[in-house]
Design an enzyme around this catalytic site. Structure first.
Site, PDB file in Angstrom:
ATOM      1  N   THR A  65       0.857  -1.184   0.000  1.00  0.00           N
ATOM      2  CA  THR A  65       0.000   0.000   0.000  1.00  0.00           C
ATOM      3  C   THR A  65       0.896   1.238   0.000  1.00  0.00           C
ATOM      4  O   THR A  65       2.122   1.131  -0.163  1.00  0.00           O
ATOM      5  CB  THR A  65      -1.022  -0.068   1.159  1.00  0.00           C
ATOM      6  OG1 THR A  65      -1.890   1.056   1.052  1.00  0.00           O
ATOM      7  CG2 THR A  65      -0.361  -0.070   2.528  1.00  0.00           C
ATOM      8  N   LYS A  69       3.644   1.261  -3.955  1.00  0.00           N
ATOM      9  CA  LYS A  69       3.145   0.547  -5.146  1.00  0.00           C
ATOM     10  C   LYS A  69       3.959   0.796  -6.421  1.00  0.00           C
ATOM     11  O   LYS A  69       4.160  -0.111  -7.211  1.00  0.00           O
ATOM     12  CB  LYS A  69       1.686   0.910  -5.402  1.00  0.00           C
ATOM     13  CG  LYS A  69       0.716   0.337  -4.379  1.00  0.00           C
ATOM     14  CD  LYS A  69      -0.703   0.646  -4.824  1.00  0.00           C
ATOM     15  CE  LYS A  69      -1.726   0.196  -3.799  1.00  0.00           C
ATOM     16  NZ  LYS A  69      -3.095   0.350  -4.317  1.00  0.00           N
ATOM     17  N   ASP A 106      -5.741  -4.295  -8.319  1.00  0.00           N
ATOM     18  CA  ASP A 106      -6.668  -3.162  -8.216  1.00  0.00           C
ATOM     19  C   ASP A 106      -7.564  -3.092  -9.453  1.00  0.00           C
ATOM     20  O   ASP A 106      -8.720  -2.672  -9.376  1.00  0.00           O
ATOM     21  CB  ASP A 106      -5.893  -1.839  -8.078  1.00  0.00           C
ATOM     22  CG  ASP A 106      -5.273  -1.684  -6.696  1.00  0.00           C
ATOM     23  OD1 ASP A 106      -5.829  -2.227  -5.728  1.00  0.00           O
ATOM     24  OD2 ASP A 106      -4.215  -1.029  -6.594  1.00  0.00           O
ATOM     25  N   ALA A 134      -4.616   5.994  -8.721  1.00  0.00           N
ATOM     26  CA  ALA A 134      -5.886   5.274  -8.660  1.00  0.00           C
ATOM     27  C   ALA A 134      -6.575   5.287 -10.023  1.00  0.00           C
ATOM     28  O   ALA A 134      -7.157   4.276 -10.452  1.00  0.00           O
ATOM     29  CB  ALA A 134      -6.786   5.906  -7.602  1.00  0.00           C
ATOM     30  N   GLY A 241     -17.185   2.499  -2.858  1.00  0.00           N
ATOM     31  CA  GLY A 241     -15.810   2.082  -3.126  1.00  0.00           C
ATOM     32  C   GLY A 241     -15.295   0.926  -2.275  1.00  0.00           C
ATOM     33  O   GLY A 241     -14.225   0.379  -2.550  1.00  0.00           O
TER      34      GLY A 241
HETATM   35  P1  ATR Z   1      -3.891   8.446  -5.999  1.00  0.00           P
HETATM   36  O1  ATR Z   1      -2.776   7.454  -5.980  1.00  0.00           O
HETATM   37  O2  ATR Z   1      -4.868   8.327  -4.857  1.00  0.00           O
HETATM   38  O3  ATR Z   1      -4.595   8.502  -7.324  1.00  0.00           O
HETATM   39  P2  ATR Z   1      -2.506  10.848  -6.761  1.00  0.00           P
HETATM   40  O4  ATR Z   1      -1.710  10.067  -7.750  1.00  0.00           O
HETATM   41  O5  ATR Z   1      -1.825  11.890  -5.940  1.00  0.00           O
HETATM   42  O6  ATR Z   1      -3.206   9.867  -5.718  1.00  0.00           O
HETATM   43  O7  ATR Z   1      -3.752  11.521  -7.542  1.00  0.00           O
HETATM   44  C1  ATR Z   1      -4.659  12.325  -6.894  1.00  0.00           C
HETATM   45  C2  ATR Z   1      -5.757  12.771  -7.874  1.00  0.00           C
HETATM   46  O8  ATR Z   1      -6.698  13.612  -7.156  1.00  0.00           O
HETATM   47  C3  ATR Z   1      -5.265  13.601  -9.045  1.00  0.00           C
HETATM   48  O9  ATR Z   1      -6.105  13.427 -10.149  1.00  0.00           O
HETATM   49  C4  ATR Z   1      -5.370  15.017  -8.483  1.00  0.00           C
HETATM   50  O10 ATR Z   1      -5.473  16.031  -9.474  1.00  0.00           O
HETATM   51  P3  ATR Z   1      -4.129  16.694 -10.087  1.00  0.00           P
HETATM   52  O11 ATR Z   1      -3.619  15.719 -11.095  1.00  0.00           O
HETATM   53  O12 ATR Z   1      -4.599  17.973 -10.686  1.00  0.00           O
HETATM   54  O13 ATR Z   1      -3.182  16.894  -8.919  1.00  0.00           O
HETATM   55  C5  ATR Z   1      -6.680  14.922  -7.738  1.00  0.00           C
HETATM   56  N1  ATR Z   1      -6.749  15.955  -6.682  1.00  0.00           N
HETATM   57  C6  ATR Z   1      -6.149  15.913  -5.473  1.00  0.00           C
HETATM   58  N2  ATR Z   1      -6.426  17.035  -4.773  1.00  0.00           N
HETATM   59  C7  ATR Z   1      -7.202  17.806  -5.581  1.00  0.00           C
HETATM   60  C8  ATR Z   1      -7.829  19.075  -5.438  1.00  0.00           C
HETATM   61  N3  ATR Z   1      -7.709  19.799  -4.316  1.00  0.00           N
HETATM   62  N4  ATR Z   1      -8.581  19.559  -6.474  1.00  0.00           N
HETATM   63  C9  ATR Z   1      -8.709  18.842  -7.611  1.00  0.00           C
HETATM   64  N5  ATR Z   1      -8.153  17.619  -7.815  1.00  0.00           N
HETATM   65  C10 ATR Z   1      -7.403  17.111  -6.815  1.00  0.00           C
END
Ligand code: ATR
Length: 275
Positions: A65, A69, A106, A134, A241
């Site tokens: 986790t 990953k 996943d 994700a 989810g």
């Molecule tokens: P994970 O592994 O959970 O997918 P991540 O790779 O950090 O985590 O991705 C987080 C996602 O949530 C991204 O799509 C991010 O958008 P950005 O690519 O623009 O960063 C989105 N996200 C996180 N915080 C956000 C916020 N405050 N507003 C809009 N999108 C957000």
């Protein structure tokens, strides 16, 4: 611990919040398997060392986790094609010869949760919110389900564009605030971290989403997110989810312990902590 006991676990940093020990522990009891599934706290710098020590410690394998990953991809000896496409490993299997194989369940978990929730690819476009780790698992699952048009909406449009380049011309790209991109869709899936406990809310205008579309959220804490509430209120079918977490664990459990376990309402209650 005797060699007869089948050993597995989950590595993360931190690891206290992982629900995997509770989940696998339930199945071990349910199927009366002599096995253990332990939470293993591993700092990022120690991941290679910790993984390479698994064969000598008689582990069948481990789940991974946050934050391991992606890094594991470079450490394992073999990477299966799905993990390669996702760019992340959530299951490491110790092979008979002592080498390590990286897999990603996943993708299976996401797809299976949708299928059990009643969603079938109906030829209509799918809208995916997010372009992070994700989202990548969801993209692979949706493309493999045969989705013809996958619209990715993301705050940082450039990140979605690079996914479109990588995954091909079934993907189109929009900004997160482009409400019209929801037109004609058969499924809306949230793969951003928005709406997660202690994160900002997901604010999205559902006006253009057909009323018979499905809505799912990869966030499961809270279980019924604001997105799912809003979707339910306007008559959309929703899929939470938690099922993704439960189903992604099945292939790993089967590899570690030899039984394909069932996802039941009682398991859901147990993992949520009220059974
Ligand atoms: P994970 O592994 O959970 O997918 P991540 O790779 O950090 O985590 O991705 C987080 C996602 O949530 C991204 O799509 C991010 O958008 P950005 O690519 O623009 O960063 C989105 N996200 C996180 N915080 C956000 C916020 N405050 N507003 C809009 N999108 C957000």
């Amino acid at each position: 611990m005797s060699d007869k006991i089948l050993k597995a676990g989950v590595m993360g940093w931190p690891i206290e919040h992982s629900r995997s020990p509770r989940l696998h522990g339930y199945w071990l009891q349910q199927y009366k398997i002599e096995g253990s599934y332990l939470p293993i706290a591993v700092q990022p710098e120690q991941l290679a060392l910790a993984l390479k020590a698994l064969p000598a410690q008689n582990y069948r394998g481990v789940n991974l986790t946050v934050p391991h990953k992606e890094a594991a991809l470079q450490i394992v000896d073999h990477v299966d094609p799905i993990a390669q496409r996702v760019g992340a490993v959530n299951t490491v299997v110790v092979r008979q010869d002592g080498t390590l194989e990286g897999r990603n369940s996943d993708v299976f978990g996401f797809a299976q949760n949708l299928i059990e929730g009643g969603y079938k690819n109906d030829g209509r476009p799918v809208v995916l919110l997010g372009a992070g780790g994700a989202a990548r698992a969801a993209i692979v699952a949706l493309l493999d389900m045969g989705v013809k048009e996958l619209r990715i909406l993301n705050r940082t449009v450039a990140k979605a564009e690079s996914l479109a380049e990588e995954f091909g011309d079934r993907i189109s790209v929009y900004s997160l605030s482009d409400a019209k991109a929801l037109r004609d869709a058969g499924l809306l899936a949230n793969a951003t971290s928005l709406g997660l406990k202690d994160q900002p809310p997901l604010e999205i205008d559902l006006t253009h989403l057909p009323k018979d579309a499905f809505v799912t959220d990869m966030v499961y804490a809270p279980l019924v997110t604001d997105l799912l509430k809003a979707a339910e209120q306007r008559g959309n079918k929703t899929i939470d989810g938690l099922g993704m977490l439960l189903h992604q664990a099945r292939p790993a459990f089967e590899t570690f312990f030899g039984v394909d376990p069932k996802v039941t309402p009682e398991l859901r209650r147990h993992v949520l902590g009220d059974a």
